[in-house]
Design a protein around this motif. Sequence first.
Motif, mmCIF file in Angstrom:
data_model
loop_
_atom_site.group_PDB
_atom_site.id
_atom_site.type_symbol
_atom_site.label_atom_id
_atom_site.label_comp_id
_atom_site.label_asym_id
_atom_site.label_seq_id
_atom_site.Cartn_x
_atom_site.Cartn_y
_atom_site.Cartn_z
ATOM 1 N N LEU A 25 -23.867 51.236 -121.361
ATOM 2 C CA LEU A 25 -23.493 51.553 -119.863
ATOM 3 C C LEU A 25 -24.747 51.459 -118.764
ATOM 4 O O LEU A 25 -24.627 50.880 -117.683
ATOM 5 C CB LEU A 25 -22.973 52.911 -119.753
ATOM 6 C CG LEU A 25 -21.611 53.164 -120.370
ATOM 7 C CD1 LEU A 25 -21.155 54.471 -120.236
ATOM 8 C CD2 LEU A 25 -20.405 52.345 -119.714
ATOM 9 N N ARG A 26 -26.016 51.684 -119.455
ATOM 10 C CA ARG A 26 -27.066 51.528 -118.408
ATOM 11 C C ARG A 26 -27.166 49.941 -118.130
ATOM 12 O O ARG A 26 -27.540 49.472 -117.129
ATOM 13 C CB ARG A 26 -28.275 52.083 -119.021
ATOM 14 C CG ARG A 26 -29.833 51.958 -118.259
ATOM 15 C CD ARG A 26 -29.606 52.353 -116.866
ATOM 16 N NE ARG A 26 -29.330 53.408 -116.445
ATOM 17 C CZ ARG A 26 -29.919 54.560 -116.546
ATOM 18 N NH1 ARG A 26 -31.199 54.675 -116.691
ATOM 19 N NH2 ARG A 26 -29.366 56.082 -116.032
ATOM 20 N N TYR A 27 -27.135 49.022 -119.409
ATOM 21 C CA TYR A 27 -27.249 47.697 -119.279
ATOM 22 C C TYR A 27 -26.460 47.109 -118.255
ATOM 23 O O TYR A 27 -26.773 46.252 -117.434
ATOM 24 C CB TYR A 27 -27.170 47.219 -120.691
ATOM 25 C CG TYR A 27 -26.844 45.815 -120.703
ATOM 26 C CD1 TYR A 27 -27.854 44.804 -120.227
ATOM 27 C CD2 TYR A 27 -25.685 45.382 -120.987
ATOM 28 C CE1 TYR A 27 -27.475 43.446 -120.369
ATOM 29 C CE2 TYR A 27 -25.245 43.903 -121.179
ATOM 30 C CZ TYR A 27 -26.247 43.006 -120.679
ATOM 31 O OH TYR A 27 -25.859 41.944 -120.897
ATOM 32 N N VAL A 28 -25.011 47.575 -118.330
ATOM 33 C CA VAL A 28 -24.088 46.963 -117.504
ATOM 34 C C VAL A 28 -24.234 47.466 -116.205
ATOM 35 O O VAL A 28 -24.084 46.544 -115.153
ATOM 36 C CB VAL A 28 -22.546 47.549 -117.999
ATOM 37 C CG1 VAL A 28 -21.664 47.279 -116.983
ATOM 38 C CG2 VAL A 28 -22.295 46.832 -119.296
ATOM 39 N N GLU A 29 -24.702 48.769 -115.826
ATOM 40 C CA GLU A 29 -25.061 49.090 -114.579
ATOM 41 C C GLU A 29 -26.129 48.210 -114.025
ATOM 42 O O GLU A 29 -25.969 47.847 -112.649
ATOM 43 C CB GLU A 29 -25.499 50.573 -114.565
ATOM 44 C CG GLU A 29 -26.031 50.902 -113.248
ATOM 45 C CD GLU A 29 -26.529 52.449 -113.599
ATOM 46 O OE1 GLU A 29 -26.812 53.336 -112.307
ATOM 47 O OE2 GLU A 29 -26.713 52.965 -114.271
ATOM 48 N N ILE A 35 -26.133 41.517 -109.835
ATOM 49 C CA ILE A 35 -25.190 40.536 -109.526
ATOM 50 C C ILE A 35 -24.729 40.889 -107.974
ATOM 51 O O ILE A 35 -24.525 39.820 -107.039
ATOM 52 C CB ILE A 35 -23.975 40.444 -110.144
ATOM 53 C CG1 ILE A 35 -24.315 39.931 -111.529
ATOM 54 C CG2 ILE A 35 -23.052 39.560 -109.722
ATOM 55 C CD1 ILE A 35 -23.592 39.815 -112.827
ATOM 56 N N ALA A 36 -24.552 42.191 -107.601
ATOM 57 C CA ALA A 36 -24.121 42.673 -106.370
ATOM 58 C C ALA A 36 -25.132 42.420 -105.250
ATOM 59 O O ALA A 36 -24.789 41.915 -104.160
ATOM 60 C CB ALA A 36 -23.703 44.004 -106.328
ATOM 61 N N GLN A 37 -26.457 42.617 -105.662
ATOM 62 C CA GLN A 37 -27.573 42.430 -104.582
ATOM 63 C C GLN A 37 -27.676 40.791 -104.400
ATOM 64 O O GLN A 37 -27.675 40.404 -103.132
ATOM 65 C CB GLN A 37 -28.745 42.859 -105.126
ATOM 66 C CG GLN A 37 -28.950 44.402 -105.290
ATOM 67 C CD GLN A 37 -30.142 44.934 -106.047
ATOM 68 O OE1 GLN A 37 -30.993 44.261 -106.283
ATOM 69 N NE2 GLN A 37 -29.967 46.138 -106.355
ATOM 70 N N GLY A 111 -31.085 46.327 -120.091
ATOM 71 C CA GLY A 111 -31.095 45.481 -118.834
ATOM 72 C C GLY A 111 -32.481 44.743 -118.398
ATOM 73 O O GLY A 111 -32.470 44.074 -117.691
ATOM 74 N N ASP A 112 -33.228 44.677 -119.722
ATOM 75 C CA ASP A 112 -34.543 43.792 -119.612
ATOM 76 C C ASP A 112 -34.025 42.402 -120.076
ATOM 77 O O ASP A 112 -33.853 42.053 -121.388
ATOM 78 C CB ASP A 112 -35.501 44.440 -120.414
ATOM 79 C CG ASP A 112 -36.903 43.440 -120.714
ATOM 80 O OD1 ASP A 112 -36.828 42.514 -119.745
ATOM 81 O OD2 ASP A 112 -37.651 43.730 -121.146
ATOM 82 N N LEU A 113 -33.656 41.603 -119.129
ATOM 83 C CA LEU A 113 -33.010 40.309 -119.326
ATOM 84 C C LEU A 113 -34.002 38.919 -119.522
ATOM 85 O O LEU A 113 -33.670 37.769 -119.599
ATOM 86 C CB LEU A 113 -32.099 39.929 -118.363
ATOM 87 C CG LEU A 113 -30.817 41.145 -118.145
ATOM 88 C CD1 LEU A 113 -29.775 40.520 -117.121
ATOM 89 C CD2 LEU A 113 -30.046 41.113 -119.454
#
Length: 140
Positions: A25-29, A35-37, A111-113
Amino acid sequence: AQPPIGFFDPLGLLDEADQERFDRLRYVEVKHGRIAQLAFLGNIFTRAGGHFGGNIDSAGHAFDSYPNGWAAIYGADAIPVKGAVQIFSFIGLLEVAVMKDMDGFGNEFPGDLRNGTFKSAWDKFDEETKLQKRAIELNN
């Protein structure tokens, strides 16, 4: 939990969740926040009159010949259906093949992509600064 709000889960998505579920869930957040930014910045950029130079296709249609915002998708002057399909297909490709948290690349957190790339810039920060920067991103 992030200060100043602390733990906030009004929908109960983490009730009886394990660390793996929390990390997912943290990754998706984080991913969808980024993406929104980017979408917001793209909207601001085009509404301010910024467009790529040149033509968007071989027929000679310029990038700035299409309207801004939703009018670029719906309406009389919208991007042709084939063009919209190409855009959404490219976004789908990024979603499933590029912008994902891959195992085995030394990623430091959900979230470290970077996936093994761009390490030099991030590695210059000490651990406290890294945590602070991640907290700022989550709070925004």
